[in-house]
Write a protein that holds these residues in place. Structure first.
Motif, short mmCIF file in Angstrom:
data_model
loop_
_atom_site.label_atom_id
_atom_site.label_comp_id
_atom_site.label_asym_id
_atom_site.label_seq_id
_atom_site.Cartn_x
_atom_site.Cartn_y
_atom_site.Cartn_z
N ARG A 30 0.79 -1.14 0.09
CA ARG A 30 -0.07 -0.13 0.04
C ARG A 30 0.85 1.23 -0.20
N VAL A 32 3.01 3.54 -1.68
CA VAL A 32 3.27 3.92 -3.06
C VAL A 32 4.54 4.81 -3.05
N ALA A 35 6.28 10.34 -6.63
CA ALA A 35 6.69 10.59 -7.79
C ALA A 35 7.62 11.84 -7.92
N LEU A 36 7.74 12.57 -6.64
CA LEU A 36 8.18 13.74 -6.58
C LEU A 36 9.36 13.91 -5.80
N ASN A 128 -8.60 19.89 -2.89
CA ASN A 128 -7.47 19.02 -3.19
C ASN A 128 -6.68 19.44 -4.52
N ARG A 129 -6.59 20.61 -4.85
CA ARG A 129 -5.94 21.11 -5.89
C ARG A 129 -4.55 20.95 -5.68
N GLY A 131 -3.25 19.43 -3.40
CA GLY A 131 -2.88 17.91 -2.98
C GLY A 131 -2.46 16.96 -4.30
N ILE A 132 -3.40 17.44 -5.27
CA ILE A 132 -3.13 16.73 -6.60
C ILE A 132 -1.84 16.88 -7.20
N ASP A 133 -1.44 18.14 -6.92
CA ASP A 133 -0.16 18.58 -7.60
C ASP A 133 1.02 17.94 -6.80
N GLY A 135 0.72 15.11 -5.32
CA GLY A 135 0.59 13.50 -5.38
C GLY A 135 0.17 13.00 -4.21
N VAL A 136 -0.50 13.87 -3.46
CA VAL A 136 -1.16 13.36 -1.89
C VAL A 136 -2.37 12.23 -2.47
N TYR A 137 -2.30 11.37 -1.77
CA TYR A 137 -3.39 10.27 -1.76
C TYR A 137 -4.09 10.04 -0.52
N GLN B 49 -6.43 1.35 -5.37
CA GLN B 49 -5.37 0.30 -5.75
C GLN B 49 -5.96 -0.32 -7.01
N LEU B 60 -10.83 10.63 -3.57
CA LEU B 60 -9.90 11.05 -4.24
C LEU B 60 -10.07 10.78 -5.75
N ASP B 63 -11.78 13.37 -7.31
CA ASP B 63 -10.95 14.63 -7.55
C ASP B 63 -10.25 14.55 -8.71
N ARG B 66 -12.17 14.95 -11.80
CA ARG B 66 -12.38 16.42 -11.94
C ARG B 66 -11.05 16.80 -12.86
N GLN B 87 2.97 12.37 -13.66
CA GLN B 87 4.27 13.35 -13.12
C GLN B 87 3.73 13.46 -11.81
N ARG B 88 2.60 13.41 -11.32
CA ARG B 88 2.22 13.82 -9.85
C ARG B 88 2.03 12.30 -9.18
N TYR B 89 1.84 11.30 -9.61
CA TYR B 89 1.56 10.12 -8.91
C TYR B 89 2.39 8.83 -9.42
N GLY B 90 3.37 9.17 -10.47
CA GLY B 90 4.29 8.09 -10.67
C GLY B 90 3.52 7.04 -11.66
#
Lengths: 177, 154
Positions: A30, A32, A35-36, A128-129, A131-133, A135-137, B49, B60, B63, B66, B87-90
């Motif tokens: 779980r 992950v 990526a940053l 969550n704008r 947050g997405i930038d 890479g928060v999940y 997942q 999430l 989001d 969106r 780029q953000r989540y790999g």
């Protein structure tokens, strides 16, 4: 080689594969990786959550001094669990920046009023704008950002004393964990 | 009894699986919306997942849907939308793993196993055919003498 031992070949192949998968297995599926890591903080700007305390934007994280960025929410149980650790880090002089993630501002303010506010700056990321930038999940998530504004480490889930001692503090001191 | 059963069957037919996707999220442009649905089906919901963001009811995922629609509306190509989230989540955000050196074994491994198995079968088949072609080896003079000795009436 003795041809009669050939029947062992599939067994050896299997053992080799099993070994490779065992060594390469993620310790927690779980978890992950971000990526940053080793990338600059994404471009974002968040309005202040609290009157009299500034919000948080990209430029605030390249001040020459490493900082922790903590995503939290009042509705998040694990955030309450880790909160005393954040308070202790603040007492120890660590620069902590907060982002209230997908939370109603009133609830987030109450959360910090009740449990203490360890942050220098707190931004509100209601939709969550940012947050997405980043890479928060989920929350809590904590990032170590170095003085140049580069993300060095991300921990998803509540911080533990072990992670703080073994990874976060060495990184903040400018070393490698 | 009959009508009741028929009504039940009709009602069950109407009970489509609860969709995660809320029709209110849909874009007014049907072409853009079709692309958004297609892209959403390829993107992994990081929380659940093993569901795509199109299937997932997680917050999430909503989001991320969106974001997909915002990027498409802003004029991004499908590839740009995927790259934006990657780029953000790999790579993990992609349900289909990308082709790159680290994943070659994943993509071509099954083919390698198939080739190895086919090679093994081919060698075994050739060996089996080679034996009858040579035929039985005739007995040597010594063996014939010994056979005669063993089978001789006493």
């Amino acid at each position: 080689m003795n041809r009669r031992l050939l029947f062992l070949l599939p067994v050896l192949v299997f053992a080799g594969l099993a070994g490779a998968f065992w060594v390469g297995r993620p310790r927690d599926p779980r978890r992950v990786p971000s990526a940053l890591i080793d990338k600059p903080v994404p471009s974002f700007a968040l309005a202040p959550l609290i009157d009299g305390k500034p919000g948080l934007a990209t430029a605030d994280l390249a001040t020459g001094k490493p900082a922790l960025v903590n995503f939290f929410a009042s509705w998040c149980g694990p955030c309450r669990v880790e909160h005393p650790i954040l308070m202790r880090l603040q007492r120890d002089g660590v620069a902590l920046q907060g982002i209230a993630w997908k939370d109603a501002p009133d609830d987030a303010r109450k959360f910090l009023r009740d449990l203490g506010d360890p942050f220098q700056r707190v931004g509100i990321d209601r939709d969550n704008r940012a947050g997405i930038d980043w890479g928060v999940y989920g929350v809590p998530e904590t990032y170590v950002v170095d003085g140049k504004g580069v993300i060095r480490f991300r921990h998803a889930g509540p911080l533990t004393p072990e992670i703080v001692r073994d990874v976060v503090m060495p990184l903040l001191a400018g070393g490698k964990p | 009894m009959r009508p009741a059963l028929a009504i039940l069957a009709l009602l069950l037919a109407l009970a489509a699986p609860a969709a995660a996707f809320d029709p209110r999220e849909a874009l007014p442009d049907p072409a853009l919306e079709t692309r958004a649905r297609g892209l959403s089906a390829q993107l992994r919901c990081l929380v659940c997942q093993n569901q795509s963001i199109d299937d997932s009811a997680a917050d999430l995922a909503k989001d991320m849907r969106r974001v997909v629609r915002e990027r498409l509306t802003a004029g991004d190509s499908d590839g740009q939308v995927i790259a934006y989230l990657q780029q953000r989540y790999g790579d993990f955000v992609l349900l289909k793993p990308p082709m790159k050196p680290e994943t070659w074994l994943l993509w071509f491994g099954p083919l390698l196993v198939l080739l190895a198995a086919a090679g093994g079968l081919w060698i075994a088949w050739r060996r089996r055919r080679a034996v009858p072609a040579a035929g039985p080896v005739p007995l040597s003079a010594e063996e014939r003498r010994r056979l005669a000795e063993l089978t001789a009436d006493r």
